[in-house]
Design a protein around this motif. Structure first.
Motif, PDB file in Angstrom:
ATOM      1  N   VAL A 188       0.873  -1.221   0.030  1.00  0.00           N
ATOM      2  CA  VAL A 188      -0.089   0.098   0.113  1.00  0.00           C
ATOM      3  C   VAL A 188       0.659   1.338   0.177  1.00  0.00           C
ATOM      4  N   LYS A 189       2.138   1.260   0.698  1.00  0.00           N
ATOM      5  CA  LYS A 189       2.886   2.332   0.662  1.00  0.00           C
ATOM      6  C   LYS A 189       3.429   2.707  -0.909  1.00  0.00           C
ATOM      7  N   LEU A 223       0.167   4.428  -2.392  1.00  0.00           N
ATOM      8  CA  LEU A 223      -0.056   5.569  -2.237  1.00  0.00           C
ATOM      9  C   LEU A 223       1.145   6.659  -2.468  1.00  0.00           C
ATOM     10  N   ASN A 247       0.212   7.396  -5.812  1.00  0.00           N
ATOM     11  CA  ASN A 247      -1.392   8.024  -5.893  1.00  0.00           C
ATOM     12  C   ASN A 247      -1.821   8.222  -4.424  1.00  0.00           C
ATOM     13  N   PRO A 248      -1.986   9.502  -4.195  1.00  0.00           N
ATOM     14  CA  PRO A 248      -2.495   9.679  -2.787  1.00  0.00           C
ATOM     15  C   PRO A 248      -3.977   9.454  -2.406  1.00  0.00           C
ATOM     16  N   GLY A 293      -5.188   6.456  -3.895  1.00  0.00           N
ATOM     17  CA  GLY A 293      -5.159   5.159  -4.465  1.00  0.00           C
ATOM     18  C   GLY A 293      -6.293   4.177  -4.170  1.00  0.00           C
ATOM     19  N   THR A 338      -5.020  -1.489  -0.208  1.00  0.00           N
ATOM     20  CA  THR A 338      -5.712  -0.396   0.287  1.00  0.00           C
ATOM     21  C   THR A 338      -6.832  -0.507   1.244  1.00  0.00           C
ATOM     22  N   SER A 370      -4.605  15.768  -3.704  1.00  0.00           N
ATOM     23  CA  SER A 370      -3.218  15.127  -4.057  1.00  0.00           C
ATOM     24  C   SER A 370      -2.000  16.363  -3.977  1.00  0.00           C
ATOM     25  N   ARG A 380      -1.070  16.567  -0.443  1.00  0.00           N
ATOM     26  CA  ARG A 380      -0.177  15.787   0.096  1.00  0.00           C
ATOM     27  C   ARG A 380       1.091  16.000  -0.291  1.00  0.00           C
ATOM     28  N   GLU A 385      -9.134   8.748   3.060  1.00  0.00           N
ATOM     29  CA  GLU A 385      -7.824   9.523   2.474  1.00  0.00           C
ATOM     30  C   GLU A 385      -7.844  10.872   2.810  1.00  0.00           C
ATOM     31  N   GLN A 443      -5.741  10.952   6.051  1.00  0.00           N
ATOM     32  CA  GLN A 443      -4.531  10.705   5.693  1.00  0.00           C
ATOM     33  C   GLN A 443      -3.612  11.899   5.503  1.00  0.00           C
TER      34      GLN A 443
END
Length: 458
Positions: A71-72, A75, A78-79, A81, A117, A149, A152, A191, A194
């Motif tokens: 997942v890292k 993301l 793609n923030p 994802g 995710t 996006s 982030r 999201e 995050q």
């Protein structure tokens, strides 16, 4: 699809229709699918992904049980994802480019991305930390996919970021505009959370140009990103649009996601005007609200339809009818002001014009009436022209003009990305994943611009 549209359903029963339609992969299914991947060295799926996710890498990590690493990887590129794993047209992008298309069937990349995710969401993973503060601040107008996006990436680069969002919640299209049975609210909320965890301030319920002046933002911040998307569905310009039972498709979907479900469409006949992805969402939403019959009316043909093919197939499975080469000329109502029908006319297409599109023209004498109880307008979206002009930016009917690689507008301090730059033949496709990539690239452009400014003034 298991949709229950019998007229005796209660509003509580309707909620069953809005559960996510596609189940996630089990652990065994995910591992087996991941092991099908060839882990291509020069993987075409990466190039087909607008955000450039290292797809073989994240799939290999699933196969080895390293879900956090998987997942890292997703993301980092793609923030958003988690949302994109559900709404991306993967058949046209990464899966469409998979080399296994030539022999068996492509890897289920979207499903595997969702599996990873979903694990992060269920296990409340916090995967990124803000970068060391660099003393610079950026305002982002709009908290949709492009704005989030950009926020982030800027936070990772050490910028102090403030998002100004007009709605009560951030997330934009993902939160308000995509039907919940395809994209549940909790995915978008996670999201957003995050990104907030990176010390990004999100001022919801704050409409720039009304609640806070454009001049104040321009003065206070070192750079601004305009990521305001698009506005409401425009008027059709026909009689009867003010009748009870006429809906804006954007607001119609939004209410389904933010308010208790109602039974007002139970047993009703519904006409949806337009054939884009929003029209599909409005139509399938209507089916799940208990409508007895749903028709999509489109003035062109299937070939000109802007909805994705998988959206079209999904609507057909839901029993939605398509009436091609059909345009509305008036909405009819009773003495109480309720919709009773829609008058239409048959169309024909001319030869392609300079833009390559065939223009629809009416065929005289072909008018007819369809009996309907509700009309949902999904004929495109208008633009926030007034706000764009408050920023004094060059635009083409609400499509902001930018430098093609830096996203810089006619004001060098203001950058723009997402739907506000989409249209008039510019800036690619109107996809969530495209907006995400534009947000990233805008952030990098600001980083370079402000660093260059520091160097030049030193």
């Amino acid at each position: 699809m298991g949709v229950n549209n019998q007229s005796k359903i209660s509003s509580e029963d309707l909620s069953l229709n809005f559960q996510e339609i596609v189940p996630g992969l089990t652990k065994q299914e995910a591992v087996e699918e991941a092991n099908r991947c060839l882990y291509c060295y020069d993987a075409p799926c990466i190039n087909a992904c607008p955000t450039g996710i290292d797809i073989p890498s994240f799939i290999k990590k699933i196969a080895s049980g390293n879900l956090k690493g998987s997942v890292k990887t997703i993301l980092t590129a793609n923030p958003l994802g988690a949302s994109c794993s559900r709404v991306c047209p993967t058949e046209e992008l990464c899966e469409g480019a998979c080399v296994l298309n030539h022999s068996t069937k492509p890897i289920m990349i979207g499903h595997l991305q969702r599996y990873a995710t979903d694990w992060a969401i269920q296990n409340e993973q916090s995967l990124f930390t803000a970068g060391k503060e660099n003393g610079k601040s950026v305002a982002i107008v709009g908290g949709g996919p492009a704005g989030l996006s950009a926020a982030r990436e800027l936070a990772l680069l050490g910028f102090k970021v403030t998002i100004f969002e007009a709605e009560d919640k951030a997330g934009g299209l993902n939160t308000y505009g995509i039907v919940p049975f395809r994209l549940p609210l909790n995915i978008s909320y996670w999201e957003v959370k995050q990104i907030e965890s990176l010390n990004v301030e999100i001022r919801t319920g704050t409409r720039v140009g009304q609640d806070i002046a454009v001049e104040e933002i321009m003065k206070k911040y070192d750079a601004i990103i305009l990521a305001i998307g698009m506005s409401k569905v425009p008027e059709l310009g026909i009689d009867g649009e003010d009748l009870t039972g006429v809906f804006d498709a954007i607001e119609f979907v939004k209410e389904t996601k933010t308010k208790p479900l109602t039974t007002q469409l139970l047993g009703k006949k519904v006409a949806v005007i337009g054939a884009g992805n929003t029209a599909i969402d409005a139509a399938t939403n209507s089916v799940r609200l208990g409508a007895d019959n749903v028709k999509i009316l489109y003035r062109r043909t299937r070939e000109e339809m802007t909805a994705y093919e998988f959206e079209y197939e999904f609507a057909k499975q839901d029993g939605v009818e398509f009436r091609w080469l059909t345009a509305p000329v008036g909405i009819l109502g009773d003495e109480l002001g309720n919709v009773t029908g829609i008058e239409c006319i048959n169309m024909k297409l001319t030869e392609p014009g300079e833009d390559g599109r065939r223009r629809p023209v009416p065929i005289k004498g072909t008018e007819f009436i369809l009996a309907v109880d509700a009309v949902i307008k999904a004929n495109g979206q208008s633009r926030y022209v007034e706000l764009i002009e408050q920023f004094q930016l060059e635009h083409n009917e609400g499509v902001v003009k930018i430098h093609p690689t830096t996203y810089q507008t006619s004001n060098q301090k203001v950058f723009a990305c997402g739907d506000v730059i989409y249209g008039k033949g510019l800036q690619g496709d109107a996809m969530v994943v495209t907006a995400v990539q534009q947000g990233k690239e805008s952030a990098y452009a600001i980083h370079q611009f402000l660093n260059s400014s520091v160097i030049e003034t030193a």
